[in-house]
Design a protein around this motif. Structure first.
Motif, PDB file in Angstrom:
ATOM      1  N   TYR A  86     -13.642 -10.224   4.837  1.00 44.33           N
ATOM      2  CA  TYR A  86     -12.760 -10.092   5.974  1.00 44.33           C
ATOM      3  C   TYR A  86     -13.292 -10.091   7.217  1.00 44.33           C
ATOM      4  O   TYR A  86     -14.408  -9.177   7.648  1.00 44.33           O
ATOM      5  CB  TYR A  86     -11.661  -9.208   5.925  1.00 44.33           C
ATOM      6  N   ASP A  87     -12.620 -10.639   8.243  1.00 48.01           N
ATOM      7  CA  ASP A  87     -13.202 -10.355   9.543  1.00 48.01           C
ATOM      8  C   ASP A  87     -12.687  -9.054  10.420  1.00 48.01           C
ATOM      9  O   ASP A  87     -13.002  -8.736  11.453  1.00 48.01           O
ATOM     10  CB  ASP A  87     -12.686 -11.752  10.686  1.00 48.01           C
ATOM     11  N   GLU A  88     -11.604  -8.477   9.985  1.00 47.66           N
ATOM     12  CA  GLU A  88     -10.625  -7.405  10.468  1.00 47.66           C
ATOM     13  C   GLU A  88      -9.893  -6.844   9.315  1.00 47.66           C
ATOM     14  O   GLU A  88      -9.375  -7.540   8.460  1.00 47.66           O
ATOM     15  CB  GLU A  88     -10.041  -8.073  11.613  1.00 47.66           C
ATOM     16  N   VAL A  89      -9.697  -5.406   9.380  1.00 48.37           N
ATOM     17  CA  VAL A  89      -8.879  -4.604   8.646  1.00 48.37           C
ATOM     18  C   VAL A  89      -7.796  -4.156   9.617  1.00 48.37           C
ATOM     19  O   VAL A  89      -8.170  -3.572  10.475  1.00 48.37           O
ATOM     20  CB  VAL A  89      -9.631  -3.684   7.883  1.00 48.37           C
ATOM     21  N   ASN A  90      -6.540  -4.408   9.132  1.00 51.67           N
ATOM     22  CA  ASN A  90      -5.411  -3.930  10.035  1.00 51.67           C
ATOM     23  C   ASN A  90      -4.720  -2.824   9.435  1.00 51.67           C
ATOM     24  O   ASN A  90      -4.151  -3.181   7.931  1.00 51.67           O
ATOM     25  CB  ASN A  90      -4.489  -5.028  10.383  1.00 51.67           C
ATOM     26  N   LEU A  91      -4.051  -1.642   9.884  1.00 48.39           N
ATOM     27  CA  LEU A  91      -3.385  -0.828   9.297  1.00 48.39           C
ATOM     28  C   LEU A  91      -1.964  -1.018   9.774  1.00 48.39           C
ATOM     29  O   LEU A  91      -1.584  -1.102  10.769  1.00 48.39           O
ATOM     30  CB  LEU A  91      -3.697   0.729   9.859  1.00 48.39           C
ATOM     31  N   ASN A  92      -1.011  -1.107   8.573  1.00 49.62           N
ATOM     32  CA  ASN A  92       0.393  -1.168   8.904  1.00 49.62           C
ATOM     33  C   ASN A  92       1.328  -0.032   9.246  1.00 49.62           C
ATOM     34  O   ASN A  92       1.094   0.957   8.517  1.00 49.62           O
ATOM     35  CB  ASN A  92       1.081  -1.826   7.538  1.00 49.62           C
ATOM     36  N   VAL A  93       1.525  -0.332  10.573  1.00 49.29           N
ATOM     37  CA  VAL A  93       2.419   1.221  11.101  1.00 49.29           C
ATOM     38  C   VAL A  93       3.777   0.587  11.515  1.00 49.29           C
ATOM     39  O   VAL A  93       4.032   0.991  12.573  1.00 49.29           O
ATOM     40  CB  VAL A  93       1.645   2.074  12.152  1.00 49.29           C
ATOM     41  N   GLY A  94       4.181  -0.503  11.001  1.00 48.35           N
ATOM     42  CA  GLY A  94       5.523  -1.195  11.344  1.00 48.35           C
ATOM     43  C   GLY A  94       6.576  -1.551  10.321  1.00 48.35           C
ATOM     44  O   GLY A  94       7.540  -1.691  10.732  1.00 48.35           O
ATOM     45  N   CYS A  95       5.964  -1.627   9.210  1.00 47.67           N
ATOM     46  CA  CYS A  95       7.152  -2.075   8.208  1.00 47.67           C
ATOM     47  C   CYS A  95       8.113  -1.197   7.929  1.00 47.67           C
ATOM     48  O   CYS A  95       7.791   0.131   7.292  1.00 47.67           O
ATOM     49  CB  CYS A  95       6.281  -2.532   6.786  1.00 47.67           C
ATOM     50  N   PRO A  96       9.344  -1.490   7.745  1.00 50.86           N
ATOM     51  CA  PRO A  96      10.578  -0.542   7.695  1.00 50.86           C
ATOM     52  C   PRO A  96      11.183  -0.509   6.207  1.00 50.86           C
ATOM     53  O   PRO A  96      12.295   0.066   6.069  1.00 50.86           O
ATOM     54  CB  PRO A  96      11.497  -0.731   8.488  1.00 50.86           C
ATOM     55  N   SER A  97      10.453  -1.264   5.390  1.00 52.46           N
ATOM     56  CA  SER A  97      11.083  -1.375   3.901  1.00 52.46           C
ATOM     57  C   SER A  97      11.163  -0.072   3.178  1.00 52.46           C
ATOM     58  O   SER A  97      10.527   0.737   3.530  1.00 52.46           O
ATOM     59  CB  SER A  97      10.374  -2.472   3.108  1.00 52.46           C
ATOM     60  N   ASP A  98      12.103  -0.215   2.044  1.00 51.09           N
ATOM     61  CA  ASP A  98      12.464   1.017   1.384  1.00 51.09           C
ATOM     62  C   ASP A  98      10.999   1.283   0.495  1.00 51.09           C
ATOM     63  O   ASP A  98      10.620   2.476   0.339  1.00 51.09           O
ATOM     64  CB  ASP A  98      13.264   0.847   0.164  1.00 51.09           C
ATOM     65  N   ARG A  99      10.258   0.201   0.145  1.00 50.00           N
ATOM     66  CA  ARG A  99       9.075   0.537  -0.313  1.00 50.00           C
ATOM     67  C   ARG A  99       7.939   1.429   0.208  1.00 50.00           C
ATOM     68  O   ARG A  99       7.515   2.353  -0.043  1.00 50.00           O
ATOM     69  CB  ARG A  99       8.415  -0.821  -0.747  1.00 50.00           C
ATOM     70  N   VAL A 100       7.862   0.769   1.495  1.00 50.71           N
ATOM     71  CA  VAL A 100       7.026   1.668   2.467  1.00 50.71           C
ATOM     72  C   VAL A 100       7.444   3.080   2.791  1.00 50.71           C
ATOM     73  O   VAL A 100       6.735   4.070   3.103  1.00 50.71           O
ATOM     74  CB  VAL A 100       6.449   0.925   3.487  1.00 50.71           C
ATOM     75  N   GLN A 101       8.754   3.276   2.930  1.00 51.20           N
ATOM     76  CA  GLN A 101       9.484   4.438   3.148  1.00 51.20           C
ATOM     77  C   GLN A 101       9.212   5.551   1.928  1.00 51.20           C
ATOM     78  O   GLN A 101       8.685   6.692   2.217  1.00 51.20           O
ATOM     79  CB  GLN A 101      10.860   4.382   3.328  1.00 51.20           C
TER      80      GLN A 101
END
Length: 332
Positions: A86-101
């Motif tokens: 991969y050319d980049e790795v991105n950290l998710n700090v924006g998804c509001p779904s129940d799963r991530v909560q």
């Protein structure tokens, strides 16, 4: 620093931007940066990696988005993804779904900027490719001025390579993930202020962008723009990215040509046991506003899902559009 490719990107979208979607989007633009769906650190470390994060070399430049909140696990997952190419790795700090909560990551991390900084620092120490963060301007009752500044300061101190900002708050309680993409008001000016305060930090604007003219306008204020639903639901918009954003020729003349170039990739997948609908579901937004578009969508929606459906189904769907745009013959 962000390179030329980062000036336009297609957002990571769960259940949408899989490798088949990305391959088709690459046909439409050579320069757009493509993102995977979010994949959790546990899945990367313990799951079927080829199925979860495998991709075709044609997809470059392509970034992987990780979901997680444990610095050590994120570092390990980032290293695995870097080894995949991969050319980049991105950290998710924006998804509001129940799963991530439930997992206390995604948008929940807006409440823990110090932890986000620790995660970024661990990932930076583990890989040589860029490490970026995609965030909101705040969550729930947070003050967007303070929340976004605190997060930015934490990730800058950790050495983040770029920040992608979805210019909306996320409401962790009371709104569904879909509503969180539409109801909280957009605040582009907040992102512009952030850029003015951090001129050396590459900042990419995301959220609600719908036209390339709008994108060009926003590039006067930020380093990059990221399209989400507009790129997926009306993929032909991507044909204009290379000429309008980068001053280079478009790789294809129209959607019909793009589909023809996509067909060999589909045929390879079908021969390996995939279903036609796994590919054609990413084509349903083509030909928007053109005669025959509805028949094209209807044919694919009903026929491509059937067992054994092959390329003939796609060509039959295309015929609805091709025939619709041809001038009617005049009787002698």
């Amino acid at each position: 620093m962000i390179g030329k490719y980062r000036q336009f990107s297609v957002a990571p979208m769960l259940d949408w931007t899989d490798r088949r979607c990305r391959f088709f989007h690459r046909i439409l633009s050579r320069r757009a940066r493509l993102y995977t769906e979010m994949v959790t650190t546990g899945a990367v470390v313990h799951g079927d990696r080829e199925r979860l994060i495998g991709f075709s070399c044609e997809e470059h430049p392509v970034a992987v988005q990780l979901g997680g909140c444990d610095p050590r696990e994120l570092a390990l997952a980032a290293r695995i993804c870097a080894d995949f190419g991969y050319d980049e790795v991105n950290l998710n700090v924006g998804c509001p779904s129940d799963r991530v909560q439930d997992g206390r990551f995604g948008a929940c991390l807006m409440l823990r900027p110090q932890l986000v900084g620790e995660c970024v620092a661990a990932m930076k120490a583990a890989v040589r490719i860029p490490v970026t963060v995609k965030c909101r301007i705040g969550v729930d009752d947070q003050d967007p001025e303070e929340a976004l500044d605190r997060l930015t300061e934490a990730v800058v101190a950790a050495g983040v390579d770029a920040l992608v900002v979805h210019a909306r708050k996320a409401w962790l309680q009371g709104l569904s993930p879909r509503e969180n993409r539409e109801i909280p008001p957009l605040d582009y000016e907040r992102v512009r202020r952030l850029k003015r305060a951090h001129p050396d930090l590459p900042i990419v604007l995301n959220g609600g962008l719908a036209t390339l003219d709008q994108a060009v306008g926003e590039l006067a204020h930020v380093d990059g723009v990221m399209f989400g639903r507009a790129a997926y639901h009306t993929p032909e918009i991507l044909i204009g990215v290379d000429p309008l954003i980068f001053g280079e020729p478009a790789p294809v003349a129209n959607a019909e040509e793009a589909v023809e170039l996509f067909i060999p990739y589909i045929e390879t997948g079908l021969a390996a046991g995939a279903r036609l609908s796994e590919y054609t579901r990413h084509l349903l937004g083509l030909f928007a506003g053109r005669r025959g578009a509805r028949a094209f969508r209807r044919h694919l929606a009903t026929e491509a899902v059937k067992p054994g459906a092959g390329i003939g189904v796609l060509r039959a769907a295309l015929a609805h559009v091709t025939q619709a745009v041809e001038p009617a013959s005049t009787a002698a």
